[in-house]
Design a protein around this motif. Structure first.
Motif, PDB file in Angstrom:
ATOM      1  N   ALA A   1      -0.983   8.823   6.564  1.00 46.91           N
ATOM      2  CA  ALA A   1      -1.814   8.263   5.504  1.00 46.91           C
ATOM      3  C   ALA A   1      -1.054   8.249   4.178  1.00 46.91           C
ATOM      4  O   ALA A   1      -1.135   7.264   3.421  1.00 46.91           O
ATOM      5  N   MET A   2      -0.327   9.317   3.908  1.00 44.60           N
ATOM      6  CA  MET A   2       0.463   9.359   2.674  1.00 44.60           C
ATOM      7  C   MET A   2       1.547   8.275   2.679  1.00 44.60           C
ATOM      8  O   MET A   2       1.801   7.639   1.656  1.00 44.60           O
ATOM      9  N   GLU A   3       2.160   8.050   3.830  1.00 45.39           N
ATOM     10  CA  GLU A   3       3.169   6.988   3.941  1.00 45.39           C
ATOM     11  C   GLU A   3       2.528   5.619   3.748  1.00 45.39           C
ATOM     12  O   GLU A   3       3.111   4.742   3.097  1.00 45.39           O
ATOM     13  N   GLU A   4       1.327   5.421   4.312  1.00 49.62           N
ATOM     14  CA  GLU A   4       0.618   4.153   4.138  1.00 49.62           C
ATOM     15  C   GLU A   4       0.305   3.905   2.668  1.00 49.62           C
ATOM     16  O   GLU A   4       0.474   2.792   2.162  1.00 49.62           O
ATOM     17  N   ILE A   5      -0.145   4.944   1.972  1.00 53.70           N
ATOM     18  CA  ILE A   5      -0.466   4.809   0.552  1.00 53.70           C
ATOM     19  C   ILE A   5       0.802   4.494  -0.243  1.00 53.70           C
ATOM     20  O   ILE A   5       0.814   3.604  -1.098  1.00 53.70           O
ATOM     21  N   ARG A   6       1.887   5.220   0.069  1.00 56.82           N
ATOM     22  CA  ARG A   6       3.158   4.992  -0.624  1.00 56.82           C
ATOM     23  C   ARG A   6       3.655   3.565  -0.372  1.00 56.82           C
ATOM     24  O   ARG A   6       4.082   2.875  -1.304  1.00 56.82           O
ATOM     25  N   ASP A   7       3.586   3.110   0.882  1.00 58.70           N
ATOM     26  CA  ASP A   7       4.035   1.751   1.210  1.00 58.70           C
ATOM     27  C   ASP A   7       3.193   0.694   0.498  1.00 58.70           C
ATOM     28  O   ASP A   7       3.720  -0.300  -0.003  1.00 58.70           O
TER      29      ASP A   7
ATOM     30  N   TYR B   1       1.578   1.064  -2.297  1.00 56.12           N
ATOM     31  CA  TYR B   1       1.925   1.126  -3.718  1.00 56.12           C
ATOM     32  C   TYR B   1       3.241   0.400  -3.969  1.00 56.12           C
ATOM     33  O   TYR B   1       3.354  -0.389  -4.920  1.00 56.12           O
ATOM     34  N   GLU B   2       4.229   0.640  -3.125  1.00 59.16           N
ATOM     35  CA  GLU B   2       5.533  -0.009  -3.283  1.00 59.16           C
ATOM     36  C   GLU B   2       5.418  -1.522  -3.112  1.00 59.16           C
ATOM     37  O   GLU B   2       6.063  -2.282  -3.814  1.00 59.16           O
ATOM     38  N   LYS B   3       4.572  -1.945  -2.162  1.00 63.07           N
ATOM     39  CA  LYS B   3       4.402  -3.374  -1.912  1.00 63.07           C
ATOM     40  C   LYS B   3       3.764  -4.047  -3.130  1.00 63.07           C
ATOM     41  O   LYS B   3       4.185  -5.139  -3.531  1.00 63.07           O
ATOM     42  N   LYS B   4       2.776  -3.415  -3.737  1.00 60.81           N
ATOM     43  CA  LYS B   4       2.114  -3.992  -4.917  1.00 60.81           C
ATOM     44  C   LYS B   4       3.023  -3.927  -6.145  1.00 60.81           C
ATOM     45  O   LYS B   4       2.972  -4.789  -6.993  1.00 60.81           O
ATOM     46  N   LYS B   5       3.826  -2.874  -6.216  1.00 61.85           N
ATOM     47  CA  LYS B   5       4.731  -2.686  -7.339  1.00 61.85           C
ATOM     48  C   LYS B   5       5.864  -3.709  -7.315  1.00 61.85           C
ATOM     49  O   LYS B   5       6.251  -4.232  -8.345  1.00 61.85           O
TER      50      LYS B   5
END
Length: 144
Positions: free
Chosen positions: A131-137, A139-143
Motif C-alpha cells: 500500500a505504501m508503494e502504491e501511494i508513493r507510485d 504520488y510520483e505519477k501525479k508529480k
C-alpha cells in the motif's frame, strides 16, 4: 400531482463540486482497487488465524484422546495387578507420563499459535508495504 424534478446523482454532484473548486480528479477505481487489496489481505490474515485455531483444536483433541487411552490402560493394569506397591508405582508412572504429555502438548499448541500469528502478521505487513508503494507510485505519477 406535479412530477418532481429528478435529483442528480450524488457522485456527479460531488464530482462537479470538485471541478468547480478546481480540485484534482480522483480516480475512484484506483481507490476501490486499493481498498479491495486491503480487504483481501485482512481476509487472508483471518483465514490464517482460523487455520491456526483449527490446528489448536485438533491438537487438543489429540491430547485428550491420548490421555483417555493412558487412563484406560492404567485402570486395566490396576485391575489385573494385585500388589499395592505395584499399583502405586504404576500410578506414579502414569502421573509422570501425564505431566510430560501435558507439557509437550502445551508447547505444541503454543508453537501453533505462534506460527499462525506470525503468518497473519506477515500477510498484513506485506499489504502495508504494498500500500505504501502504491501511494508513493501514485504520488510520483501525479508529480511527474
Amino acid at each position: 400531482m406535479a412530477k418532481q424534478p429528478e435529483m442528480p446523482d450524488f457522485m456527479e454532484m460531488f464530482s462537479n463540486f470538485g471541478k468547480d473548486l478546481k480540485m484534482p480528479a480522483v480516480d475512484v477505481d484506483e481507490i476501490l482497487a486499493h481498498h479491495r487489496k486491503n480487504l483481501e489481505a485482512l481476509q487472508k490474515a483471518a483465514s490464517a488465524g482460523a487455520a491456526g485455531a483449527s490446528s489448536v483444536m485438533a491438537k487438543q483433541r489429540e491430547a485428550l484422546q491420548e490421555g483417555m487411552r493412558d487412563i484406560t490402560e492404567m485402570v486395566h493394569n490396576l485391575r489385573t495387578s494385585g500388589a499395592a506397591q505395584e499399583a502405586i508405582t504404576k500410578q506414579t508412572e502414569f502421573a509422570r507420563k501425564s505431566f510430560e504429555a501435558a507439557v509437550r502438548h502445551a508447547g505444541e499448541v503454543g508453537e501453533i499459535f505462534k506460527k499462525s500469528g506470525e503468518e497473519s502478521t506477515e500477510i498484513l505487513r506485506d499489504r502495508i508495504k504494498a500500500a505504501m508503494e502504491e501511494i508513493r507510485d501514485a504520488y510520483e505519477k501525479k508529480k511527474g
